[in-house]
Design a protein around this motif. Structure first.
Motif: not given
Length: 467
Positions: A274-275, A279, A309
């Motif tokens: 996810t951003y 994340g 990440k």
């Protein structure tokens, strides 16, 4: 900090070193005990990543981090989750590292030239290292990919193009029409590149290209499109030859696809994250890459490295796994995952023991040293990493984090005996030392010790000891 738009930052993926010869059978698994790891007995995996913690605080580091795994799902962070290499040129930081085994059996590491979240920064360069074993990194340099101005070179990854006798380097840049496309530049030595051109452009923004080459005569390209992961395929590696075919997958806004082939079965995994800073990684699986359809993997089965990440995953041998663990060591701490809420981990908050969803802020509140039991060395006590003078102990059956006062009563309250998991024998449960009919369990997400009899109570009292 969220990205300002769907395409406002780089992401990460994987190429599974398919040009290298790696045995296809694998056995063994991580021994998820305090600060230890079992030796690998067959082909394994290495993950490269950078770290971002919640709110970009402690635990954020834009260097190259490594973790290893024997099963491709549970990960052992190396070097205490500290970087093993750090850029010294360009932005002095990296995002989106990529690891590939080259034709000669050695490794090359590529990464975006960007530190932090300055999405407006442009660069024609990427970071490059050479490595024979991922234990030493040499020849650090910046590599120029193109001559375009006012654009970026995000999320580089490489593949061997046998028909050209060259490596292709994929990366995301903005084309003349003003949207992100996946570019390719070619190289023989990762010191100079030539022939930059558009590799894949469906006519709208796409980033984060990830290739699996030569799977039953087909090449598969996964990428980020409109906050989802989508696949295209081609029987050649020619730029412009890929056509979209798969069903999109996502868990919220998802980017950074990583395609991984199991060493032991026909299973393929597709990872994405996810951003947001720190994340969350999610995984899907299929036994038929050509189908373009994916099923979510049970979160009990996989655990991402802490604060990781936009990663890359590559195949390594069992000997390489063992050598990496010998070089960098296993973590001196553990995390405990809930069995029936596998997105949650044991942590303390306000000195109260509880389970909360990952990511946890501050992240060190979810790190524990499992030390010999204070009252009985055959048991275990949970020493806080963030508050090392404090231990989890029960008080009126509730678990809280208290300073060790040296008393017998405290030692007994803070000692537990690890047993096979009550809901799953491959996991763990913890029986109270001085109330041996009671086990650590969560109730309303708060930890306490209780008698356990029902199936739901057994699930509440079962945890995975990992990293």
């Amino acid at each position: 900090m969220n990205r300002p738009s769907d395409v406002s930052g780089p992401s990460r993926r994987l190429f599974l070193g398919m040009a290298a010869t790696v045995p296809v059978a694998m056995t063994g698994a991580l021994s998820l005990g305090a600060g230890s790891a079992s030796a690998a007995t067959g082909p394994s995996y290495v993950m490269g990543y950078f770290t971002e913690s919640t709110n970009l605080g402690a635990g954020t580091d834009y260097g190259l981090h490594l973790a290893v795994s024997t099963d491709g799902l549970q990960w052992l962070p190396l070097n205490q989750n500290n970087p093993v290499a750090t850029p010294t040129q360009g932005a002095l930081g990296l995002r989106d590292p990529f690891i590939m085994r080259k034709q000669d059996g050695t490794f090359v590491v590529l990464a975006t030239d960007l530190q932090g979240t300055d999405w407006n920064r442009t660069s024609v360069n990427i970071h490059v290292w050479d490595s024979t074993d991922l234990r030493t990194f040499t020849g650090y340099r910046l590599l120029k990919l193109h001559d375009m101005t006012n654009t970026h070179s995000w999320a580089p990854e490489a593949y061997w193009d046998a028909s050209r006798g060259r490596y292709g380097i994929l990366y995301s840049s903005v084309n003349s029409s003003g949207h992100n496309v996946i570019m390719v530049s070619y190289t023989t030595d990762f010191r100079t590149t030539a022939n930059p051109q558009v590799f894949f452009d469906p006519g709208y923004d796409v980033i984060d290209g990830n290739l699996a080459v030569g799977v039953n005569g087909v090449n598969y390209l996964y990428y980020k499109e409109n906050q989802t992961l989508v696949g295209a395929r081609s029987t050649s590696l020619n730029p412009g030859s890929f056509t979209k075919f798969s069903t999109p997958v996502a868990h919220g806004g998802t980017e950074a696809p990583i395609l991984v082939k199991s060493h032991t079965s026909s299973t393929w995994w597709l990872w994405g994250d996810t951003y947001t800073p720190n994340g969350v990684f999610y995984a899907w699986q299929t036994s038929n890459l050509a189908s373009g359809t994916w099923t979510p993997v049970d979160q009990r089965l996989y655990t991402q490295p802490l604060n990781s990440k936009h990663g890359t995953i590559a195949a390594i041998t069992g000997a390489e796994y063992d050598n990496l663990v010998a070089r960098y060591g296993a973590p001196a701490w553990n995390r405990l995952k809930s069995y029936n809420y596998p997105d949650r981990y044991v942590r303390h908050s306000g000195y109260v023991g509880r389970i909360d969803p990952y990511p946890i802020d501050p992240y060190a509140d979810s790190q524990w040293k499992l030390v010999p039991g204070l009252a009985d060395s055959s048991g275990v006590s949970f020493q806080s990493v963030s508050h090392p003078t404090r231990y989890l102990r029960h008080y009126s059956y509730n678990l809280r984090l208290d300073v060790n006062d040296g008393t017998t009563a405290f030692a007994q309250d803070a000692t537990f005996h690890r047993t096979a998991g009550l809901a799953d024998s491959t996991w763990a449960s913890f029986r109270s030392h001085n109330f041996p009919t009671r086990y650590i369990r969560h109730s309303g997400y708060v930890l306490r010790i209780d008698p356990v009899s029902t199936a739901s109570e057994r699930a509440d009292a079962t945890f995975q000891v990992g990293y």
